[in-house]
Design an enzyme around this catalytic site. Structure first.
Site, PDB file in Angstrom:
ATOM      1  N   SER A  55       0.856  -1.180   0.000  1.00 27.99           N
ATOM      2  CA  SER A  55       0.000   0.000   0.000  1.00 27.99           C
ATOM      3  C   SER A  55       0.895   1.233   0.000  1.00 27.99           C
ATOM      4  CB  SER A  55      -0.880  -0.029   1.252  1.00 27.99           C
ATOM      5  OG  SER A  55      -1.574   1.187   1.403  1.00 27.99           O
ATOM      6  N   LYS A  81      -1.322  -1.035  -4.323  1.00 24.71           N
ATOM      7  CA  LYS A  81      -2.480  -0.227  -3.905  1.00 24.71           C
ATOM      8  C   LYS A  81      -1.958   1.184  -3.715  1.00 24.71           C
ATOM      9  CE  LYS A  81      -4.735   0.187   0.597  1.00 24.71           C
ATOM     10  NZ  LYS A  81      -5.409  -0.576   1.672  1.00 24.71           N
ATOM     11  N   LYS A  84      -2.918   5.195  -2.617  1.00 22.90           N
ATOM     12  CA  LYS A  84      -3.894   6.062  -1.961  1.00 22.90           C
ATOM     13  C   LYS A  84      -4.260   7.185  -2.924  1.00 22.90           C
ATOM     14  CE  LYS A  84      -3.754   4.122   2.183  1.00 22.90           C
ATOM     15  NZ  LYS A  84      -4.926   3.648   2.931  1.00 22.90           N
ATOM     16  N   ASP A 127      -7.179   3.308  -2.884  1.00 23.72           N
ATOM     17  CA  ASP A 127      -7.840   3.429  -1.582  1.00 23.72           C
ATOM     18  C   ASP A 127      -8.013   4.915  -1.276  1.00 23.72           C
ATOM     19  OD1 ASP A 127      -8.753   3.304   1.018  1.00 23.72           O
ATOM     20  OD2 ASP A 127      -7.030   2.214   1.830  1.00 23.72           O
ATOM     21  N   GLU A 153     -11.185   1.130  -2.904  1.00 20.56           N
ATOM     22  CA  GLU A 153     -11.415   0.903  -1.475  1.00 20.56           C
ATOM     23  C   GLU A 153     -11.926   2.156  -0.784  1.00 20.56           C
ATOM     24  OE1 GLU A 153      -8.049  -1.074   0.315  1.00 20.56           O
ATOM     25  OE2 GLU A 153      -8.558  -0.395   2.327  1.00 20.56           O
ATOM     26  N   ASP A 198     -13.616  -0.853   3.813  1.00 20.03           N
ATOM     27  CA  ASP A 198     -12.617  -1.015   4.879  1.00 20.03           C
ATOM     28  C   ASP A 198     -13.229  -0.405   6.146  1.00 20.03           C
ATOM     29  OD1 ASP A 198     -10.449  -0.743   6.611  1.00 20.03           O
ATOM     30  OD2 ASP A 198      -9.130   0.275   5.219  1.00 20.03           O
ATOM     31  N   LYS A 250      -9.547  -6.372   8.269  1.00 20.69           N
ATOM     32  CA  LYS A 250      -8.482  -6.076   9.218  1.00 20.69           C
ATOM     33  C   LYS A 250      -8.978  -6.634  10.537  1.00 20.69           C
ATOM     34  CE  LYS A 250      -6.917  -1.855   7.024  1.00 20.69           C
ATOM     35  NZ  LYS A 250      -6.815  -0.382   7.122  1.00 20.69           N
ATOM     36  N   GLY A 266      -4.060  -4.080   6.395  1.00 20.64           N
ATOM     37  CA  GLY A 266      -3.077  -3.919   7.464  1.00 20.64           C
ATOM     38  C   GLY A 266      -3.181  -2.557   8.102  1.00 20.64           C
TER      39      GLY A 266
HETATM   40  O1  OSB Z   1      -6.800   2.360   4.796  1.00 25.49           O
HETATM   41  O2  OSB Z   1      -5.941   0.451   4.504  1.00 25.49           O
HETATM   42  C1  OSB Z   1      -5.902   1.568   5.039  1.00 25.49           C
HETATM   43  C2  OSB Z   1      -2.667   1.921   7.035  1.00 25.49           C
HETATM   44  C3  OSB Z   1      -3.131   2.560   8.169  1.00 25.49           C
HETATM   45  C4  OSB Z   1      -4.461   2.899   8.251  1.00 25.49           C
HETATM   46  C5  OSB Z   1      -5.328   2.603   7.192  1.00 25.49           C
HETATM   47  C6  OSB Z   1      -4.873   1.955   6.061  1.00 25.49           C
HETATM   48  C7  OSB Z   1      -3.510   1.630   5.968  1.00 25.49           C
HETATM   49  C8  OSB Z   1      -2.898   1.023   4.781  1.00 25.49           C
HETATM   50  C9  OSB Z   1      -1.559   0.331   4.952  1.00 25.49           C
HETATM   51  O3  OSB Z   1      -3.344   1.140   3.665  1.00 25.49           O
HETATM   52  C10 OSB Z   1      -1.635  -1.141   5.053  1.00 25.49           C
HETATM   53  C11 OSB Z   1      -0.347  -1.743   5.561  1.00 25.49           C
HETATM   54  O4  OSB Z   1       0.676  -1.694   4.855  1.00 25.49           O
HETATM   55  O5  OSB Z   1      -0.334  -2.267   6.687  1.00 25.49           O
HETATM   56 MG    MG Z   2      -8.109   1.225   3.531  1.00 28.73          MG
END
Ligand code: OSB
Ligand code: MG
Length: 379
Positions: free
Chosen positions: A144, A170, A172, A197, A224, A249, A273, A299
């Site tokens: 991510s 992924k 953002k 995301d 997402e 999520d 998660k 995660g």
């Molecule tokens: O939205 O999935 C999310 C990390 C912290 C809070 C929210 C998110 C995330 C990630 C990172 O996208 C996922 C990871 O590498 O653990």
């Molecule tokens: Mg997310």
């Protein structure tokens, strides 16, 4: 399998702070370090179970923070556990039941629940994977990638991870960092497995919907959490206008919510998660309900402890899509477990073998990273 031997000795909250190798920017802000509440549970025979409460410093992704997790565990969840009569050999489910009066605070519950699973694996001398229903010896994985300062940095960063083997990217997005950027990524990297995301950065206004519809042509695996965390119905209205599957999520907190969202086509995929849904029992229930192709494991930039728990979950058969569990070195200079989590050059992580977590928690290093700790006794 899930019986707890009636000999819990102590439970400890250990809050640590560990810097990330790279700041992580989402639509709600930038994080530079992980401040997790690690849970350590021991029994009188010396077995040790580890769990992670992976909340952050601010109530942005969810309402919980490490401070609220600390408080809810210290003042409610742990005292309730201390009051249980352990001669009746309670299971994880029955301990969890005693928390039914504590609403929400899923991450706080998950931190303790996962430590109990880890302890039971030690007591039974089995792998944690046996408790989580793991059946695979390796899992495909992705990464991510946060919002970058400019397009060139993003392309470099994606290139860096693809060269390391990661199977899925992924990225953002947020208004102003979406269509053009995704278009450039597709142009540069062709038909890689790609998804976005938004962490709730969009709404159902015409301009936003127009932008999200335009993303359809990039054949993303999914988009997402585009809309508000508390508005599942808005996602149904959006999904009806998109070819790209919507993945939820932040909106999903338990198996009922997952069922509601999938049944009503508010989303077609769920990012599981375990912390967000109250632990691994619930995570497995959602995975069973959703099934392959409709669930994957997200995660919270966890330390090695949470990461290992998530790996065993993803070794279940429902987890066919690459998740967000990246190698330890993507997050930290040095992780708190040994050996660290490694992604091979084909983008797979090998599931640890052996009893319990299958890795060693670096207790001394944990002490170096410690911000505060509190120890509680049973009896
Ligand atoms: O939205 O999935 C999310 C990390 C912290 C809070 C929210 C998110 C995330 C990630 C990172 O996208 C996922 C990871 O590498 O653990
Ligand atoms: Mg997310």
């Amino acid at each position: 399998m899930n019986k707890i031997i009636n000999d819990l000795d102590t439970i400890e909250q250990i809050q640590i702070a560990i810097p990330y190798v790279h700041p992580f920017r989402t639509s709600f802000g930038t994080e530079t370090k992980k401040e997790a509440v690690i849970i350590k549970i021991t029994d009188i025979e010396g077995n040790v179970g580890w769990g992670e409460t992976s909340t952050g410093a601010k109530p942005d992704y969810c309402y919980e923070t490490y401070e609220t997790s600390w408080h809810i565990q210290k003042d409610f969840l742990i005292p309730i556990m201390q009051g249980i009569n352990y001669t009746e050999e309670p299971s994880i489910q029955s301990i969890y039941q005693t928390w039914h009066g504590i609403r929400g605070h899923e991450f706080a519950k998950s931190g303790i629940e996962s430590a109990l699973y880890s302890l039971i694996a030690e007591q039974k001398k089995v792998s944690l994977g046996d408790l989580y229903g793991s059946s695979k010896d390796k899992i495909p994985t992705g990464v991510s990638i946060g919002i970058q300062n400019d397009l060139e940095s993003l392309l470099n960063r994606i290139d860096f991870f693809i060269k390391q083997g990661y199977q899925r990217i992924k990225m953002k997005i947020e208004p102003g960092w979406d269509y053009e950027v995704v278009s450039a990524v597709r142009k540069e990297f062709g038909d890689i497995l790609l998804m976005v995301d938004a962490n709730s950065a969009y709404s159902l206004n015409d301009k936003h919907v127009e932008t999200l519809k335009k993303l359809d042509k990039f054949e993303l695996m999914m988009i997402e959490q585009p809309l508000a965390y508390n508005d599942i119905l808005a996602h149904k209205q959006l999904q009806a206008q998109l070819d790209t599957p919507v993945c939820l999520d932040e909106s999903i907190h338990d198996p009922m919510g997952a069922q509601l969202a999938l049944e009503n086509d508010c989303c077609r995929i769920i990012n599981i998660k375990p912390g967000r849904v109250g632990g691994y029992t619930n995570a497995i229930e959602i995975a069973k309900y959703g099934g392959a192709g409709r669930v994957w494991c997200g995660g919270m930039l966890e330390t090695g402890i949470g990461r290992i728990h998530n790996l065993f979950l993803q070794a279940r058969s429902e987890f066919t899509m690459p998740g967000d569990t990246s190698g330890s070195n993507r997050y930290f200079e040095k992780d708190i477990i040994s050996p660290e989590v490694i992604v091979n050059d084909l983008g797979y992580i090998t599931i640890p073998k052996g009893v319990g977590l299958g890795v060693t928690v670096l207790d001394d290093y944990l002490q170096d990273l410690k911000v505060r700790s509190k120890l509680y006794h049973f009896n």
